[in-house]
Design a protein around this motif. Structure first.
Motif, PDB file in Angstrom:
ATOM      1  N   VAL A  74       7.386  13.161  -8.150  1.00 44.26           N
ATOM      2  CA  VAL A  74       8.574  12.948  -7.322  1.00 44.26           C
ATOM      3  C   VAL A  74       9.575  12.264  -8.239  1.00 44.26           C
ATOM      4  CG1 VAL A  74       9.538  11.745  -5.335  1.00 44.26           C
ATOM      5  CG2 VAL A  74       7.256  12.735  -5.181  1.00 44.26           C
ATOM      6  N   GLY A  75      10.731  12.929  -8.452  1.00 45.41           N
ATOM      7  CA  GLY A  75      11.682  12.399  -9.422  1.00 45.41           C
ATOM      8  C   GLY A  75      13.007  12.030  -8.797  1.00 45.41           C
ATOM      9  N   ASN A  76      13.737  11.180  -9.479  1.00 43.03           N
ATOM     10  CA  ASN A  76      15.080  10.774  -9.070  1.00 43.03           C
ATOM     11  C   ASN A  76      15.089  10.194  -7.660  1.00 43.03           C
ATOM     12  OD1 ASN A  76      17.745  10.428  -9.770  1.00 43.03           O
ATOM     13  ND2 ASN A  76      18.389  12.342  -8.835  1.00 43.03           N
ATOM     14  N   GLY A 127      19.162  14.533  -3.838  1.00 42.64           N
ATOM     15  CA  GLY A 127      19.008  14.373  -5.285  1.00 42.64           C
ATOM     16  C   GLY A 127      17.558  14.275  -5.714  1.00 42.64           C
ATOM     17  N   LEU A 128      16.676  14.060  -4.719  1.00 43.96           N
ATOM     18  CA  LEU A 128      15.246  13.927  -5.051  1.00 43.96           C
ATOM     19  C   LEU A 128      14.668  15.290  -5.470  1.00 43.96           C
ATOM     20  CD1 LEU A 128      12.656  12.015  -2.889  1.00 43.96           C
ATOM     21  CD2 LEU A 128      12.222  14.371  -3.536  1.00 43.96           C
ATOM     22  N   VAL A 129      13.799  15.281  -6.451  1.00 46.35           N
ATOM     23  CA  VAL A 129      13.097  16.513  -6.830  1.00 46.35           C
ATOM     24  C   VAL A 129      11.590  16.323  -6.692  1.00 46.35           C
ATOM     25  CG1 VAL A 129      14.834  17.444  -8.403  1.00 46.35           C
ATOM     26  CG2 VAL A 129      13.100  15.869  -9.289  1.00 46.35           C
ATOM     27  N   VAL A 179       4.856  24.704  -6.645  1.00 46.75           N
ATOM     28  CA  VAL A 179       6.095  24.647  -5.863  1.00 46.75           C
ATOM     29  C   VAL A 179       7.034  23.622  -6.486  1.00 46.75           C
ATOM     30  CG1 VAL A 179       7.062  24.050  -3.604  1.00 46.75           C
ATOM     31  CG2 VAL A 179       4.931  25.321  -3.730  1.00 46.75           C
ATOM     32  N   VAL A 180       8.306  24.009  -6.638  1.00 46.81           N
ATOM     33  CA  VAL A 180       9.335  23.026  -7.019  1.00 46.81           C
ATOM     34  C   VAL A 180      10.386  23.012  -5.916  1.00 46.81           C
ATOM     35  CG1 VAL A 180       9.026  23.188  -9.511  1.00 46.81           C
ATOM     36  CG2 VAL A 180      10.620  24.739  -8.403  1.00 46.81           C
TER      37      VAL A 180
END
Ligand code: HEM
Length: 219
Positions: A175-177, A98-100, A91-92
């Motif tokens: 967990v990015g940004n 803004g979080l990914v 899952v993306v």
């Protein structure tokens, strides 16, 4: 319908066989939720979410939320769910903040062992090796107490679905940004036709615990 008519990329196509275990999710769901965390005031929200497909082996997911009192928009997010035949799911999700998130299914987390001995075989463990005879990839072979042990880490999903119980569990691999969020878990469950979920998160200051719970009905 064969989807050949109309604008390119449109049309109605049959559900891809790989989505069969999750077709119960497809459609639009609407309901209410509660949010909280030790560092914030708790709140209530309205939510609508949709799971759609285009005939490809992937479910498109999108969600929007609003303040219950005023209808003012809150958080929104969308992404793609890719179930695999082995019961794992990739899952993306991209969030309006803004979080990914990536919930991947390639974590090595369990181990299968086969041990042989002139007297038979066993699958429990006799402990760690004194001396490893052979290492190949993530597998290793060694001897303990005259038993030869072969240990092979097996691919086990971090995100999984159980089609019979209608439960999907997601565990973030990435967990990015995000400035504060370190980890996210999501559990979706359908019971008596109602979809409920729990989102947990861990931040730089707070360990993993619930941020959101919601209950939705199919429209
Ligand atoms: C606060 C993350 C979904 C509403 C927060 C905070 C974080 C966060 C890190 C700040 C916590 C702190 O300061 O210690 C997330 C993540 C989400 C998510 C990772 C999804 C996985 C949502 C949704 C809503 C929402 C769906 C609304 C329905 C709020 C509110 C606050 C908050 C109202 C407190 C006020 C604020 O700081 O803006 N969230 N959130 N969140 N979140 Fe979420």
């Amino acid at each position: 319908m064969d989807g050949k008519n109309g604008a390119p990329g449109t049309g109605t196509f049959p559900v891809h066989p790989s989505l069969a275990p999750l077709t119960y999710l497809l459609g639009t769901w609407k309901g209410e939720g509660e949010g909280g965390f030790p560092t914030i005031n708790s709140f209530k929200y309205g939510e609508q979410l949709t799971f759609t497909h285009s005939g490809k082996p992937v479910i498109a997911y999108s969600q929007k939320t609003w303040k219950l009192a005023s209808g003012e928009p809150m958080h929104a997010e969308s992404g793609y769910w890719r179930p695999k035949p082995d019961g794992s799911i990739d899952v993306v999700i991209a969030q309006s903040t803004g979080l990914v998130e990536v919930q991947s299914s390639s974590e090595l987390s369990s181990t299968s062992r086969i041990m042989t001995h002139p007297k038979g075989t066993r699958t429990d463990s006799l402990g760690l090796p004194d001396e490893i005879w052979l290492s190949f990839g993530t597998s290793r072979l060694w001897k303990t107490d005259n038993w030869i042990q072969l240990e092979t880490p097996t691919q086990e999903s971090k995100g999984t679905y159980d089609a019979e119980k209608k439960v999907v569990r997601l565990q973030s691999e990435l967990v990015g940004n995000a400035s504060k969020v370190k980890e996210i878990t999501r559990t979706f469950e359908v019971v008596n036709g109602e979809l409920s979920y729990v989102v947990q998160m861990a931040t730089n200051l707070v360990s993993l615990q619930p941020h959101l719970k919601a209950w939705l009905k199919k429209l």
